[in-house]
Each structure stands twice: as structure tokens, then as C-alpha cells.
Design an enzyme around this catalytic site. Structure first.
Site, PDB file in Angstrom:
ATOM      1  N   GLY A 179       0.795  -1.217   0.000  1.00  0.00           N
ATOM      2  CA  GLY A 179       0.000   0.000   0.000  1.00  0.00           C
ATOM      3  C   GLY A 179       0.829   1.270   0.000  1.00  0.00           C
ATOM      4  O   GLY A 179       0.289   2.366  -0.122  1.00  0.00           O
ATOM      5  N   SER A 205       5.787 -11.182  -4.089  1.00  0.00           N
ATOM      6  CA  SER A 205       4.774 -11.129  -5.147  1.00  0.00           C
ATOM      7  C   SER A 205       5.116 -10.041  -6.146  1.00  0.00           C
ATOM      8  O   SER A 205       5.920  -9.163  -5.868  1.00  0.00           O
ATOM      9  CB  SER A 205       3.412 -10.839  -4.531  1.00  0.00           C
ATOM     10  OG  SER A 205       3.486  -9.622  -3.815  1.00  0.00           O
ATOM     11  N   ALA A 207       3.560  -6.843  -8.412  1.00  0.00           N
ATOM     12  CA  ALA A 207       2.596  -5.796  -8.080  1.00  0.00           C
ATOM     13  C   ALA A 207       1.181  -6.220  -8.437  1.00  0.00           C
ATOM     14  O   ALA A 207       0.955  -6.839  -9.477  1.00  0.00           O
ATOM     15  CB  ALA A 207       2.946  -4.516  -8.824  1.00  0.00           C
ATOM     16  N   ILE A 208       0.225  -5.944  -7.559  1.00  0.00           N
ATOM     17  CA  ILE A 208      -1.183  -6.129  -7.887  1.00  0.00           C
ATOM     18  C   ILE A 208      -1.750  -4.775  -8.305  1.00  0.00           C
ATOM     19  O   ILE A 208      -2.178  -4.588  -9.426  1.00  0.00           O
ATOM     20  CB  ILE A 208      -1.974  -6.683  -6.681  1.00  0.00           C
ATOM     21  CG1 ILE A 208      -1.419  -8.042  -6.276  1.00  0.00           C
ATOM     22  CG2 ILE A 208      -3.450  -6.792  -7.040  1.00  0.00           C
ATOM     23  CD1 ILE A 208      -2.123  -8.654  -5.085  1.00  0.00           C
ATOM     24  N   ASP A 268      -9.201  -5.988  -2.424  1.00  0.00           N
ATOM     25  CA  ASP A 268      -8.260  -6.765  -1.626  1.00  0.00           C
ATOM     26  C   ASP A 268      -8.932  -7.082  -0.290  1.00  0.00           C
ATOM     27  O   ASP A 268      -8.562  -6.536   0.745  1.00  0.00           O
ATOM     28  CB  ASP A 268      -6.971  -5.942  -1.412  1.00  0.00           C
ATOM     29  CG  ASP A 268      -5.821  -6.829  -0.940  1.00  0.00           C
ATOM     30  OD1 ASP A 268      -5.994  -8.053  -0.891  1.00  0.00           O
ATOM     31  OD2 ASP A 268      -4.752  -6.268  -0.617  1.00  0.00           O
ATOM     32  N   SER A 276      -4.029 -15.073   2.094  1.00  0.00           N
ATOM     33  CA  SER A 276      -3.077 -15.088   0.990  1.00  0.00           C
ATOM     34  C   SER A 276      -1.645 -15.020   1.509  1.00  0.00           C
ATOM     35  O   SER A 276      -0.801 -15.849   1.159  1.00  0.00           O
ATOM     36  CB  SER A 276      -3.366 -13.881   0.083  1.00  0.00           C
ATOM     37  OG  SER A 276      -2.252 -13.593  -0.733  1.00  0.00           O
TER      38      SER A 276
END
Lengths: 516, 516
Positions: A179, A205, A207-208, A268, A276
Site C-alpha cells: 500500500g 509477489s 505488483a497487484i 483486496d 493469501s
């Protein structure tokens, strides 16, 4: 959802026909006569099976492109299942999966049992659910919520349906709920911890919704895609690694949730976010973890109470899943450091390891690393931060990072200036003298993404000022980098329309107002 | 959702190439070089424009099926836009619609302005939103809810973006929120009201989650698809009509909500359900309406309080939209009459108009028709039901129904026995003597749908017993009809697994229990 309850499956054996047609999602082309045999309704998808693997595919009808008894495949089904011209596949009607009833149950506000959650996760893995049905589940979870018990079940189900890695020695990890743009601290923390002699096999991970995930940033310096044993080998040899979790097959259901629904809708849901993170860690064999909870205006957590509440959930879930967790609430009101975007962040991380980096980045990194050192007993309570700082300053962290980069097939001697960044640039200048009142995360993120990040590694935003900094009119506030002029244009216009950095003079207001 | 904020659209002119490929949703095939020109990401959809009409389409890539500068169309885009080989179309990148931000706002729990709601509805109409994004909106509406003000805006936006019909004389209508199988009352109420001299131009829907909507049932007796002027002409000539609203283009956004999300996820968010009904009525020029609110176990409304609360919302919205509404709370705890499914219900309605029908069907029909007669002033308060009953008994309703059927291109002299029903049958028998304790709506619905209804008009369920009825072991409880043996099998197995009719003897329990 489909009331096709317990309809008898009606299997059909077909031969694969190569078609020059590429789709972004699983799609097959069938001859009308076979569609009739399957009694398919116009909007009905079917299950394609090869050996014991299934995937739910949409159907295109044709009279001539494929003959009766043939099936044309799009959406890299071939690669996924290792098929070629003439291979045999089986099509069956969707059997009205029970998981759909479980999803409905959650949407109706009820609590799910372990078995029901397992069924949903299994059907997600088996490609039995449409992205619309998965959205139903995740939005149900978002609005109805989940009990800690349900989150534990969801976590376990995601772990059980994927690859599991285990180490014989104690493992340490650092993770952030994200965030905050520019949060490249893992590229400092992992080498610091590894240099201290602890094992920190970090899976991260891509980037979402951010301009760069840790995996995106690391991919600029080295390979991040490894098979589980390669990953394990590197981590054990060097003491640390920073790889992309997606390639390891850990909790694959989570990857599907993200790809099919969370990214496109940019949602999210908290329960799924927690499951997750925990699932990836359990699957990766992590036993001790520091969790970074960025807090502040424009961060995922704005108030200390919600941050502590979330921290409590993670610690409790850690207890149930045998992971020792310490949460660190960090300042997330503005970007960490000055660089945002894969290449720019990799440069800044490297420079910082080499001794010249921004205070915010150094402080956040050594504080969180310090917590890990204290958890491990390497440092006494309250002395972790200093130990981490000296490991960084001594150059041992840099030396370890070079080993990690080399271990992951990168060039250990890469210089920050060697890292290519987008050749298209635009600068935003201060329109007045004053002080930086605010640097808005969301706007910096939007600009960097529009510039092409994370897809274009060289795209991003370089800040020249952070909050509190004195600025003179005409000084540069930030620079946008892009690999494509069209994307630079879009990003620059967005920056002009929604300036991410706001200034104010010392004179904030005047009273009484002058009448005009 | 897509952060492609205000990216410059990048239009591309292409020539339509006929492709032998049929899809259930808008899909185009592009040559790789054109995909590169548009800078399309793998999962990115584009806007296809012809004149001033747009539609959002997914993209398949090919090297050879279409050449550079050509576009192959699937998913009856050709018909929809009247295109043929060689026609010109324009492709532009999706511009990151502002409506997506409005949807996000609703998902985040906020109230939408009139303008924001209008934007969403416009982009739905223009095909600018994916079904996933529409699901985000409708599930946001489901869980966050909408103020009466928002529902009014949504209703008006759906009306403004579609066809509007108006009559110079007073119009009457009857509508049901649905949820009860076998509810063919409109086929009695419309002729009764028309026979009384009032104008009742009824637009109705096809089944969403039920085995037969009024339009499905009527389609067995006559045409139900008409252009707006044809519909108006028939209604004015005969005094009444029963047509499918979908063909008229009234509030088309609602049809998209239902097709893309509500049916596949079988959700029916209250606010959208109300807006949907009201929008269709406003667009159809209705001024007075009786609203049927079925109540009882297994109906949409189980408790009187919620029924009254919903009634209040409809009446208030009617006040704002200038429709005079009276709500009738009816018994919905079991099916209305004995027939469930298009053809079976048409038969039962016709038989009832001819004088021999089940009490539940007759009573519900004349009670609701009575309310309309009282609203119109034709009957004094409390005398409407009897007036309606005499119109039915006198045969005037039957005579009027024949005129309606003829007006809609059907055979006015059709006999119930002429109506074809599925030739595949299976009977369920009572396993004991006893009384019918319960006939469960949801199970009857599931069986009828699995048998093929509403798609297969001849499919459905014929009940032989209703609640309270005395039954002897071995007597038939219900009969399943299907047009396909495979579907009959599925329906029959479902009926055995979940018997919709439960019996109990007179001796309900024994106390004290015998020790075993």
C-alpha cells in the site's frame, strides 16, 4: 448460479487441432455438431480434461474451422497441458459444482465449514469456476467477512492445494501488506538478515495495484523465477533469496484469486489478504516472520487501532499455523525513499546498500531487520536496530546481496548506473516557494503505473522532495520515466491534473478576509 | 479497476472480415500487428465503434486468420450493428471510464450522485464495462444498499437510456416480484381488466431463476415479441396485451444487468430489483399498478414486516415517479395452482378462463384484479374481487383473452389439449398415507428447471397435491415432463433426492419414547 444441480456429465473425446488463434483466457473452438452432442446452451462453458487435470473453458462455435471430433485450443491451453496437434482431450458438461452452493452460502452471509471452503478452493484450482463466480465469492468475503476460523481453513486449503517447501533449520522472513509506493526495503532486509547468519528464503509477489512488487524490483537485478528445489538450494547456499512466489506453485489458488478478480476489480478483501499472505508463508516453510504494517494517510491502514486489530489477527493466525509473527507498524503516509518503479527502486536499493541512501529507507529497513534479529536471539531486545544498521554500514549486507544476485543468476558487480531506465522523461516543477505539505501515495502510484510500471521495468517516478522539505519556485518536484512516449504523455497529463506533491507557504491564511 | 485513467484513445480503422466463428459474447479477432499498434496488454479489451454506437469487446490474436487492417467478428456483433464483409469499424482503447470510479465508490460503501449513477448506466448501455465490473456494481448495491433517492436516480437513468412509450388514456398494470412457481395469474388478470373496459398494456419478463416467466408462458399461446408501435397498437385495439418487455427496448440497461450478472450469479439485489420493475413500468407509460408481493415460507418475503417495508419503498418510489401503486401481499408459501412450466401453465390458465381451474389460482387472480378495479373507480372499495370474479365466470375474460391471443398473432380457438407438452414423463408416488405438510417452492423450481424449463416450453412439473390434502400411499404426488430423456433423468433423480412434497400421518410423535 447454474441450477444444473447434479446433471449427469456427458463426456466427449476429441482430437486437438492447432488453430492460429491466441486468447487471454481459456477458449476452445468446437464444431456445431459436437456442440449439439453436448447439448450446450449458448452461454454454457465446459470442462476440458487431460489425464486428471481439468480446466473450465468457454466455447466458440464453427462450421469449418475445426471438423466434428476436433477441438481448436486458444489461451495457451496447449502449453499449460503440454498438448500438440492430434492429442486427445475429454470434454464434459459442468456438473453444477457444489462449490457454487458454498459461494452462494457466503454471499448470503453465512459462515462456511472447512469442507465447504476446501471445495471452493479445489474448484478454483481445477478451473471449474468462472471469474464471475470467483468474484461472487471474494465480494461475499469482502462484505460478509470471515471468522478467524474460516480464514484459517481458507489458508490451509490454499496451502494443501499447492507445493510445500520445508527447511530443516529455522527460517526467517519479512513481509509487508503493501500500500506504500517505493517500499523496496526487502532488498535491504534480506541481505542484512542473511549476513547475520540467519536463513531468510523470501518469496515475494509481483505488483497487484502498486507500481512495483518486490519480485518486480528484484527481477531488474537477477532472475526471480525458480523451481522449488532451485529456490531451496540457492537459499541454503547463500543464506537468503528473493524470488517470485508465483513460479513456485505455492498456494496457487491465491494467484487465481488475484489474477481473475482482485486485480481487475482492484479489491483486496481483508480476510483473503490475510489468508493469501499466511498461505504463501506456510507453504514456503517459514517459521518466524516480521510483518510490516504501513500506517498513515493514504496507506491501507489509516488509524492505529485498525492496525493493531489487524496485527492481532495475524498473530493469532500465526499461532494456529505455527508461525511466530511480530508486526511492525511503520510510517506509510508517503513513499519510502524517493524512487518508485522497478528499475528506479532497484537503483535506489543498490545505492543504499553501497552506503548512500535516503534516511526513510535506511531507518525502515534496519528497524524491521532489527526485529528479526531480536526474534532470533541474535540481538537483545532493543539492540536489533543497531546491529542491523552496523551490518548495513559495514558493507556486509552489500557483499551478501552480491552473493544473492549471483546465486539468482544476475551480475553481482552491477552498478546502479548500469540499470536501464525509460528514455522518455518529463519533469514537474514547483509553482511557488514553500514547504512540501504532502506527497500523496495514490497519485504517485497512478502516475507511475500510467507511465508503464510495473510492466515496463524502466517506467516510474523519481521524487525530488518529501514532506517538510523547503522548496523554491521552479525547482523540480518529481521526474516521470517511461519506455513509451504515448505512456509518458498520459502519465504527465495525469500528474498535471492531479499533482501528487502539494506545497504551502509559511503564511497559511489571513483573517479577516479582504472583501473583494 | 484499470488505472488507465485518462489515457489518450488511439483509434484504428479496420475492415470487417467474415469469420466462421460464433461466440456467446462480443469477441473480435485481430492481426498481431494491429494489436501492437493499439499497444494492447494481453488481458485488455477494446471499444468497437460503428457510427455512434460502441461495444466493449475482448480480443483474440492471430497471424493469419485476418490480415493487418482487418477485424474478424464473433458473438453476433454483425447482426447487432448490421455489418457485413468490408464494412468499416473503429477500434479505440478503453479510456478508463469514470463509471469505474463510481462503481468503486459504491463498492466502498458510499452514496452515488445522480450524475454518477447516470454514468454507470450509460457505460453499461454502451458496452464499456466488463461483466466483472458490472458484478462489482451490483454486488456493491446488494451489500452496501441504496437510498430511495439513489434508487430513483437509477430508475430514471435506466428509463432515459431506453425506449419510452406513452398512452393518452389511463393505463393499468399488474406486476409480481416473483419467487413463487406456477404464478400464471397475469394470464387471467389482464383479460379480466381489459374486459372491464380498462387499458392494461402488460409488459412482462422471461424467467430469470424461475421455471417460467409470464412472457415464457404467454409465448406458448401467442407471439410476445413486438416493436413498441405494434405493442401500443395491439393494446389500444384490444384493451390489453401480454408481451415480452425485452424486445421493446425499455430500460435496456436492466436487461444487461440481468443477463450479464444477476442470472449467472442468481442474485437479485433489492434496490436494483425495485429500480428494474419501476423503470420498465415508467418506460411503458403505466400510471396505475397493483404489485403482487408473495409472502410465506420459501418465498422472497418470509415475514409480513419485510413485505410491508418493501411495499412502502415501492409506494414511495411510485409517488416520486408518478405511478399510483397498491401492493397486494399474497400467500406464496407453495406454488399457485398445480402447473409449473411454460406449456403446463398456459394450459392451466386457459382451463381456468374456460371455467374449471384451481381455487388458489382463481382467488389470487380475482383478488388482485379486484384491487385494480377499485383503483380505477369501476368498483367500490371491497367490491372489486366480486366484480372480477363475475367477469371471469361470465366468460367475458375468456372472450377477451381470445382477442388478445388473436391480436398477438396466436390461434384464438386453441384448446388446452392442443398445447404440446414434453413427451418424456416420470411420476413421483406417495410412500405412505398422510396429509401434505409442505410443497417446497425451491425444490419444485429446481426440478422443473432441470427438466428443461423455461428453455424447453414443454418441460415442467404437474402437481397432484397441495398442502393439507389427504393422500393415500401409492397415489401420484407429481409428474415431471421433459422434452429430452437426458433432462428427465436429471430432474427425476433430483426429485428423488430432494422430494418437494412432504407428508405426515395424523400421529405426529410419541411420548415418552420407547427405549430401544
Amino acid at each position: 448460479m447454474s441450477v444444473k444441480g447434479n446433471e449427469k456429465p456427458f463426456p466427449l473425446k476429441l482430437l486437438v487441432k492447432k488453430l492460429d488463434l491466441v486468447a487471454d483466457r481459456p477458449l476452445i473452438v468446437l464444431n456445431n455438431s459436437d456442440i449439439e452432442k453436448l447439448e450446450l446452451d449458448p452461454d454454457e462453458s465446459v470442462i476440458l480434461s487431460v489425464k486428471n487435470r481439468n480446466i473450465r473453458v468457454s466455447v466458440l462455435a464453427t462450421k469449418s474451422l475445426v471438423k466434428e471430433g476436433e477441438v481448436g485450443l486458444c489461451g495457451n491451453i496447449e502449453e499449460q497441458f503440454g498438448l500438440s496437434e492430434g492429442s486427445k482431450v475429454i470434454l464434459t458438461k459442468t456438473a453444477g459444482f457444489n462449490s457454487i452452493r458454498c459461494i452462494k452460502k457466503k454471499m448470503d452471509g453465512q459462515t462456511l465449514t472447512r469442507g465447504e471452503i476446501k471445495e471452493i478452493v479445489l474448484d478454483v484450482i481445477n478451473g471449474n469456476l468462472t471469474n464471475l463466480e470467483i468474484a461472487g465469492f471474494l465480494l461475499g468475503v469482502k462484505y460478509v467477512g470471515m471468522t478467524v476460523q474460516e480464514v484459517e481453513y481458507l489458508t490451509r486449503a490454499m496451502v494443501e492445494t499447492g507445493v510445500k517447501i520445508s527447511f530443516d533449520k529455522a527460517t526467517y522472513d519479512k513481509h509487508s501488506i503493501g500500500g506504500v509506493p517505493g517500499n523496496k526495503v526487502s532488498l535491504l532486509i534480506v541481505p542484512i538478515i542473511a549476513a547475520s547468519g540467519l536463513l531468510i528464503p523470501k518469496t515475494s509477489s509481483r505488483a497487484i495495484t502498486s507500481p512495483s512488487g518486490t519480485a518486480d524490483t528484484m527481477s531488474v537485478l537477477a532472475e526471480v523465477e525458480f523451481e522449488p528445489d532451485e529456490f531451496k538450494e540457492i537459499a541454503l547456499k547463500v543464506g537468503g533469496a528473493i524470488v517470485w512466489g508465483g513460479k513456485l506453485g505455492l498456494a496457487p489458488a491465491d494467484d487465481i484469486f488475484i489474477r481473475e478478480v482482485e486485480r481487475p476489480l482492484s479489491i483486496d478483501p481483508e480476510s483473503q489478504m490475510i489468508a493469501s499472505i499466511m498461505a504463501k508463508k506456510v507453504a514456503a516453510g517459514i517459521k518466524n516472520m516480521v510483518l510490516d504494517l504501513p500506517m498513515g494517510k493514504g496507506a491501507k491502514l489509516e488509524r492505529r487501532e485498525e492496525a493493531l486489530k489487524l496485527a492481532g489477527k495475524f498473530v493469532e493466525l500465526g499461532r494456529r499455523l505455527k508461525i511466530n509473527i511480530v508486526c511492525g507498524l511503520t510510517y506509510g503516509g508517503q513513499p519510502v525513499g524517493y524512487a518508485v518503479g522497478p528499475a528506479l527502486e532497484a537503483r535506489e536499493a543498490l545505492e543504499t546498500l553501497m552506503g548512500k541512501g535516503p534516511t526513510s529507507l535506511i531507518e525502515k529497513s534496519v528497524s524491521l531487520a532489527g526485529l528479526l534479529l531480536e526474534m532470533s536471539g541474535q540481538a537483545r531486545r532493543g539492540y536489533g536496530r543497531n546491529m542491523a544498521y552496523s551490518i548495513l554500514k559495514s558493507g556486509r549486507a552489500l557483499k551478501k546481496m552480491k552473493e544473492i544476485i549471483e546465486g539468482q543468476g544476475g551480475n553481482p558487480d552491477v552498478k546502479p548506473s548500469d540499470i536501464p531506465i525509460g528514455e522518455h522523461k518529463a519533469v514537474l516543477y514547483a509553482k511557488m516557494d514553500g514547504y512540501v505539505k504532502r506527497v500523496e501515495n495514490s497519485k504517485v502510484v497512478a502516475i507511475a503505473r500510467k507511465a508503464g510500471a510495473p510492466r515496463d521495468k524502466g517506467a516510474g517516478v523519481q521524487l525530488y522532495a518529501k514532506e517538510g522539505r523547503k522548496i523554491r519556485k521552479g525547482q523540480p518536484l518529481l521526474e516521470i520515466y517511461s519506455e513509451r512516449s504515448s505512456k509518458l504523455t498520459g502519465a504527465y497529463e495525469l500528474a498535471l491534473q492531479f499533482p501528487p506533491i502539494s506545497l504551502e507557504g509559511m503564511l497559511l491564511d489571513v483573517y479577516p478576509k479582504f472583501i473583494e
